[in-house]
Motif scaffolding. Structure first.
Motif, PDB file in Angstrom:
ATOM      1  N   ILE A 195       0.425  15.957  -2.409  1.00  0.00           N
ATOM      2  CA  ILE A 195       0.981  14.798  -1.709  1.00  0.00           C
ATOM      3  C   ILE A 195      -0.117  13.795  -1.384  1.00  0.00           C
ATOM      4  O   ILE A 195       0.043  12.578  -1.565  1.00  0.00           O
ATOM      5  CB  ILE A 195       1.695  15.250  -0.419  1.00  0.00           C
ATOM      6  N   THR A 196      -1.267  14.307  -0.925  1.00  0.00           N
ATOM      7  CA  THR A 196      -2.381  13.420  -0.588  1.00  0.00           C
ATOM      8  C   THR A 196      -2.899  12.694  -1.819  1.00  0.00           C
ATOM      9  O   THR A 196      -3.080  11.464  -1.805  1.00  0.00           O
ATOM     10  CB  THR A 196      -3.521  14.223   0.055  1.00  0.00           C
ATOM     11  N   ASP A 197      -3.143  13.451  -2.901  1.00  0.00           N
ATOM     12  CA  ASP A 197      -3.668  12.842  -4.133  1.00  0.00           C
ATOM     13  C   ASP A 197      -2.673  11.856  -4.733  1.00  0.00           C
ATOM     14  O   ASP A 197      -3.049  10.739  -5.134  1.00  0.00           O
ATOM     15  CB  ASP A 197      -3.991  13.930  -5.163  1.00  0.00           C
ATOM     16  N   ALA A 198      -1.391  12.281  -4.791  1.00  0.00           N
ATOM     17  CA  ALA A 198      -0.369  11.404  -5.357  1.00  0.00           C
ATOM     18  C   ALA A 198      -0.211  10.144  -4.527  1.00  0.00           C
ATOM     19  O   ALA A 198      -0.044   9.034  -5.061  1.00  0.00           O
ATOM     20  CB  ALA A 198       0.961  12.144  -5.450  1.00  0.00           C
ATOM     21  N   GLY A 199      -0.283  10.295  -3.187  1.00  0.00           N
ATOM     22  CA  GLY A 199      -0.151   9.142  -2.310  1.00  0.00           C
ATOM     23  C   GLY A 199      -1.246   8.123  -2.547  1.00  0.00           C
ATOM     24  O   GLY A 199      -0.983   6.913  -2.638  1.00  0.00           O
ATOM     25  N   HIS A 200      -2.474   8.611  -2.668  1.00  0.00           N
ATOM     26  CA  HIS A 200      -3.588   7.687  -2.911  1.00  0.00           C
ATOM     27  C   HIS A 200      -3.503   7.062  -4.304  1.00  0.00           C
ATOM     28  O   HIS A 200      -3.860   5.889  -4.490  1.00  0.00           O
ATOM     29  CB  HIS A 200      -4.916   8.415  -2.736  1.00  0.00           C
ATOM     30  N   GLU A 201      -3.046   7.831  -5.285  1.00  0.00           N
ATOM     31  CA  GLU A 201      -2.912   7.304  -6.637  1.00  0.00           C
ATOM     32  C   GLU A 201      -1.810   6.250  -6.722  1.00  0.00           C
ATOM     33  O   GLU A 201      -1.933   5.271  -7.474  1.00  0.00           O
ATOM     34  CB  GLU A 201      -2.614   8.435  -7.624  1.00  0.00           C
ATOM     35  N   ILE A 202      -0.734   6.448  -5.959  1.00  0.00           N
ATOM     36  CA  ILE A 202       0.379   5.495  -6.001  1.00  0.00           C
ATOM     37  C   ILE A 202       0.017   4.186  -5.311  1.00  0.00           C
ATOM     38  O   ILE A 202       0.541   3.120  -5.662  1.00  0.00           O
ATOM     39  CB  ILE A 202       1.633   6.136  -5.349  1.00  0.00           C
ATOM     40  N   LYS A 203      -0.878   4.260  -4.335  1.00  0.00           N
ATOM     41  CA  LYS A 203      -1.240   3.054  -3.590  1.00  0.00           C
ATOM     42  C   LYS A 203      -1.808   1.962  -4.501  1.00  0.00           C
ATOM     43  O   LYS A 203      -1.510   0.777  -4.320  1.00  0.00           O
ATOM     44  CB  LYS A 203      -2.267   3.400  -2.506  1.00  0.00           C
ATOM     45  N   THR A 204      -2.610   2.354  -5.479  1.00  0.00           N
ATOM     46  CA  THR A 204      -3.244   1.368  -6.366  1.00  0.00           C
ATOM     47  C   THR A 204      -2.220   0.602  -7.196  1.00  0.00           C
ATOM     48  O   THR A 204      -2.220  -0.651  -7.181  1.00  0.00           O
ATOM     49  CB  THR A 204      -4.278   2.047  -7.284  1.00  0.00           C
ATOM     50  N   PRO A 205      -1.323   1.281  -7.956  1.00  0.00           N
ATOM     51  CA  PRO A 205      -0.323   0.503  -8.713  1.00  0.00           C
ATOM     52  C   PRO A 205       0.619  -0.290  -7.806  1.00  0.00           C
ATOM     53  O   PRO A 205       1.098  -1.362  -8.193  1.00  0.00           O
ATOM     54  CB  PRO A 205       0.442   1.577  -9.497  1.00  0.00           C
ATOM     55  N   LEU A 206       0.891   0.217  -6.604  1.00  0.00           N
ATOM     56  CA  LEU A 206       1.735  -0.542  -5.677  1.00  0.00           C
ATOM     57  C   LEU A 206       1.066  -1.849  -5.277  1.00  0.00           C
ATOM     58  O   LEU A 206       1.720  -2.902  -5.192  1.00  0.00           O
ATOM     59  CB  LEU A 206       2.021   0.294  -4.424  1.00  0.00           C
ATOM     60  N   ALA A 207      -0.236  -1.791  -5.031  1.00  0.00           N
ATOM     61  CA  ALA A 207      -0.975  -3.005  -4.671  1.00  0.00           C
ATOM     62  C   ALA A 207      -0.967  -4.002  -5.827  1.00  0.00           C
ATOM     63  O   ALA A 207      -0.821  -5.220  -5.622  1.00  0.00           O
ATOM     64  CB  ALA A 207      -2.402  -2.646  -4.279  1.00  0.00           C
ATOM     65  N   ILE A 208      -1.104  -3.459  -7.044  1.00  0.00           N
ATOM     66  CA  ILE A 208      -1.104  -4.331  -8.239  1.00  0.00           C
ATOM     67  C   ILE A 208       0.275  -4.967  -8.429  1.00  0.00           C
ATOM     68  O   ILE A 208       0.382  -6.171  -8.719  1.00  0.00           O
ATOM     69  CB  ILE A 208      -1.512  -3.523  -9.487  1.00  0.00           C
ATOM     70  N   ILE A 209       1.332  -4.159  -8.269  1.00  0.00           N
ATOM     71  CA  ILE A 209       2.697  -4.685  -8.414  1.00  0.00           C
ATOM     72  C   ILE A 209       2.956  -5.774  -7.384  1.00  0.00           C
ATOM     73  O   ILE A 209       3.542  -6.832  -7.684  1.00  0.00           O
ATOM     74  CB  ILE A 209       3.719  -3.545  -8.263  1.00  0.00           C
ATOM     75  N   SER A 210       2.526  -5.532  -6.131  1.00  0.00           N
ATOM     76  CA  SER A 210       2.719  -6.528  -5.081  1.00  0.00           C
ATOM     77  C   SER A 210       1.952  -7.804  -5.387  1.00  0.00           C
ATOM     78  O   SER A 210       2.468  -8.918  -5.199  1.00  0.00           O
ATOM     79  CB  SER A 210       2.273  -5.942  -3.739  1.00  0.00           C
ATOM     80  N   ALA A 211       0.705  -7.654  -5.887  1.00  0.00           N
ATOM     81  CA  ALA A 211      -0.103  -8.834  -6.237  1.00  0.00           C
ATOM     82  C   ALA A 211       0.524  -9.599  -7.394  1.00  0.00           C
ATOM     83  O   ALA A 211       0.580 -10.843  -7.391  1.00  0.00           O
ATOM     84  CB  ALA A 211      -1.525  -8.395  -6.593  1.00  0.00           C
ATOM     85  N   ASN A 212       1.015  -8.885  -8.406  1.00  0.00           N
ATOM     86  CA  ASN A 212       1.666  -9.534  -9.540  1.00  0.00           C
ATOM     87  C   ASN A 212       2.924 -10.274  -9.108  1.00  0.00           C
ATOM     88  O   ASN A 212       3.245 -11.352  -9.633  1.00  0.00           O
ATOM     89  CB  ASN A 212       2.025  -8.500 -10.613  1.00  0.00           C
ATOM     90  N   ALA A 213       3.672  -9.665  -8.148  1.00  0.00           N
ATOM     91  CA  ALA A 213       4.872 -10.328  -7.640  1.00  0.00           C
ATOM     92  C   ALA A 213       4.502 -11.645  -6.957  1.00  0.00           C
ATOM     93  O   ALA A 213       5.213 -12.655  -7.095  1.00  0.00           O
ATOM     94  CB  ALA A 213       5.604  -9.417  -6.677  1.00  0.00           C
ATOM     95  N   ASP A 214       3.379 -11.647  -6.222  1.00  0.00           N
ATOM     96  CA  ASP A 214       2.927 -12.877  -5.568  1.00  0.00           C
ATOM     97  C   ASP A 214       2.561 -13.937  -6.590  1.00  0.00           C
ATOM     98  O   ASP A 214       2.882 -15.130  -6.431  1.00  0.00           O
ATOM     99  CB  ASP A 214       1.720 -12.571  -4.673  1.00  0.00           C
ATOM    100  N   VAL A 215       1.870 -13.506  -7.672  1.00  0.00           N
ATOM    101  CA  VAL A 215       1.475 -14.456  -8.729  1.00  0.00           C
ATOM    102  C   VAL A 215       2.705 -15.038  -9.419  1.00  0.00           C
ATOM    103  O   VAL A 215       2.801 -16.250  -9.673  1.00  0.00           O
ATOM    104  CB  VAL A 215       0.556 -13.759  -9.757  1.00  0.00           C
ATOM    105  N   LEU A 216       3.672 -14.155  -9.737  1.00  0.00           N
ATOM    106  CA  LEU A 216       4.901 -14.618 -10.383  1.00  0.00           C
ATOM    107  C   LEU A 216       5.652 -15.608  -9.501  1.00  0.00           C
ATOM    108  O   LEU A 216       6.224 -16.592  -9.987  1.00  0.00           O
ATOM    109  CB  LEU A 216       5.811 -13.427 -10.698  1.00  0.00           C
TER     110      LEU A 216
END
Length: 404
Positions: A195-216
Motif C-alpha cells: 500500500i505504501t509503495d503503490a501509494g507513492h508510485e500513484i502520486k507521480t502519475p496523478l501529479a502529471i495528469i493534474s498538470a496536463n489537465a491544467d495545460v489543456l
C-alpha cells in the motif's frame, strides 16, 4: 501489531485450554463425588432395611446391594442410629459403631433433624436419612469424614495439577507463539508495504495528469472532459492519502497524548459543517456537554469527529436530520452521531467499519465515498483503547456511538 496479535493468540489458546481443563476437572470431581455419595446411600439403604444394623455378609450381597460390599464393610462404616416415636420422643440410641460423638451429641443431631422438614442430606460430616417405621421414625447417620477428606484432597490435587499444567502450557505458548503468527505478520507487513509503495508510485502519475489537465485547460479552454479528469484525479489522490493514513495507523507508533477540551473541539468541528448541511437542506443539531476534558491525541480525535459528521451528512436522506451529542459518563466519554436515512440494513451494521464496504454503491458514487472513512474512525478509536459501534432501532435512522 505483532505484540497485539501475539497476545490475542495466547489469550485464545489459553482460554480454550482453560475451558477444556475446567470441564474435564469438573467432570472428574463430579463423578468422584457421585460415586462416594452413591456408596454412602447404599450403606444407609442397607441399614434402613435391617433396623439400623448390617446383615451377615454373603458373597451374593454385592449384586443385591448395588455396590461392592465385603466382610469388612460393617466394621469400616462408622454410623449411629436413633429411633423415635410418632411424637418425636427418642426411644433408642445405637452409637456403638462410632467413637466421634457422645450420646448427648447424638441426641442433638437427632433433634436438629426432627425440627426440620428434610428427610435426607448432610449434617456436618454425617449423611442422614429419616426412615418411616410403624412405631415412628428411624434416623440413620453415616460418618462420611474419610470420604469427604478424600474427595477434598483429590479436588485440591487435581486443581494443583491443572494449574501447573496451564502454567507450563502458557510458558510454551508464549515461547512458540511468535513462530506461529510469523506468517500472518509477514503477510500483513507485505500488505502494508505494498500500500505504501503503490501509494507513492500513484502520486507521480496523478501529479502529471493534474498538470496536463491544467495545460489543456489553458490551451483549449475549460470543458466537461477536463473537469471530469481533474475531479477523478482529485478523488483518487484523496483515496491514496486515506490508504496511507490507514496503513500508518495500524503500525505500533507511540501516540502523543495531551489534555484538551473535547467539548470545544466537537463544537468547532460540527459548526464547520453547518454551511454544508444548510446547502443540502438538512438540519444539523448539537447536544454537547460543556467543559468535557479528555487526554488523547487531539488531531486523531478531530479527524474522528470530522469523519463521523461528514459521513452523517453525506449519507442522510433528503431534508434529513443530523445530531451530534457528547456526554461524560462515569469514567468514559460518549460521543453519538445520529442521522436519518431512507432505509438501512440492520443486519450489516458491523460491516460498515470494513474497508471499502459500502451499503449502497450508487449512493456512495454520488457522495464520493470510498468505504474507508469509517475504517479510519475505528482505527483512531482503537488507538485510544475505546469502542465504536453502529445501531439502528427503526431502520430509518442510524447512530454511531463512540466510548473512549
Amino acid at each position: 501489531m505483532m505484540k497485539k496479535l501475539q497476545r490475542r493468540f495466547i489469550m485464545i489458546t489459553m482460554g480454550s485450554l482453560a475451558l477444556v481443563v475446567f470441564i474435564l476437572l469438573g467432570s472428574i470431581n463430579a463423578v468422584s463425588f457421585y460415586q462416594m455419595d452413591h456408596k454412602v446411600n447404599e450403606e444407609i439403604k442397607i441399614l434402613s432395611e435391617n433396623q439400623g444394623a448390617f446383615p451377615n455378609y454373603k458373597r451374593d450381597d454385592m449384586q443385591k446391594f448395588g455396590f461392592e460390599m465385603n466382610p469388612e464393610t460393617q466394621f469400616q462404616t462408622r454410623y449411629f442410629v436413633v429411633k423415635v416415636d410418632k411424637n418425636n420422643n427418642i426411644k433408642e440410641i445405637d452409637a456403638e459403631h462410632v467413637a466421634a460423638v457422645t450420646s448427648g451429641e447424638v441426641i442433638k443431631y437427632a433433634n436438629k433433624i426432627l425440627s426440620g422438614s428434610k428427610k435426607s442430606g448432610y449434617k456436618d460430616v454425617y449423611k442422614y436419612s429419616v426412615v418411616n417405621e410403624p412405631y415412628g421414625y428411624m434416623l440413620v447417620f453415616v460418618d462420611c469424614r474419610m470420604q469427604i477428606q478424600q474427595a477434598t484432597l483429590f479436588l485440591i490435587i487435581s486443581c494443583i495439577v491443572a494449574l501447573v499444567t496451564l502454567i507450563c502450557v502458557f510458558i510454551l505458548v508464549s515461547v512458540f507463539s511468535k513462530k506461529a503468527i510469523n506468517p500472518i505478520i509477514e503477510s500483513m507487513e507485505k500488505q502494508k508495504q505494498f500500500i505504501t509503495d503503490a501509494g507513492h508510485e500513484i502520486k507521480t502519475p496523478l501529479a502529471i495528469i493534474s498538470a496536463n489537465a491544467d495545460v489543456l485547460e489553458l490551451t483549449s479552454g475549460k470543458n466537461e472532459w477536463i473537469t471530469s479528469i481533474r475531479n477523478q484525479s482529485n478523488r483518487l489522490d484523496r483515496l491514496v492519502k486515506n490508504l496511507l493514513m490507514l496503513s500508518k495507523m495500524n503500525e505500533n507508533l507511540d501516540l502523543v497524548f495531551s489534555d484538551f477540551d473535547l467539548s470545544k473541539v466537537a463544537v468547532e468541528i460540527t459548526k464547520s459543517f453547518q454551511v454544508i448541511a444548510e446547502k443540502q437542506n438538512k438540519k444539523l443539531l448539537m447536544d454537547v456537554q460543556s467543559s468535557v476534558m479528555f487526554k488523547g491525541e487531539e488531531n486523531g480525535i478531530r479527524q474522528l469527529i470530522s469523519t463521523l459528521v461528514d459521513n452523517a451528512i453525506k449519507y442522510s436522506n433528503d431534508n434529513g436530520t443530523i445530531k451530534i451529542s457528547l456526554r461524560s459518563i462515569k469514567k468514559s466519554i460518549k460521543i453519538e452521531v445520529y442521522n436519518t436515512v431512507d432505509s438501512i440494513d440492520k443486519e450489516n451494521l458491523n460491516k460498515l467499519f470494513d474497508r471499502f464496504y459500502r451499503s449502497d454503491s450508487s449512493r456512495s458514487r454520488e457522495t464520493g465515498g470510498y468505504g474507508i472513512g469509517l475504517s479510519i474512525a475505528k482505527s483512531i478509536v482503537e488507538r485510544h483503547r475505546g469502542k465504536i459501534f453502529a445501531k439502528s432501532e427503526d431502520g430509518k435512522s442510524i447512530c454511531f456511538t463512540v466510548l473512549i
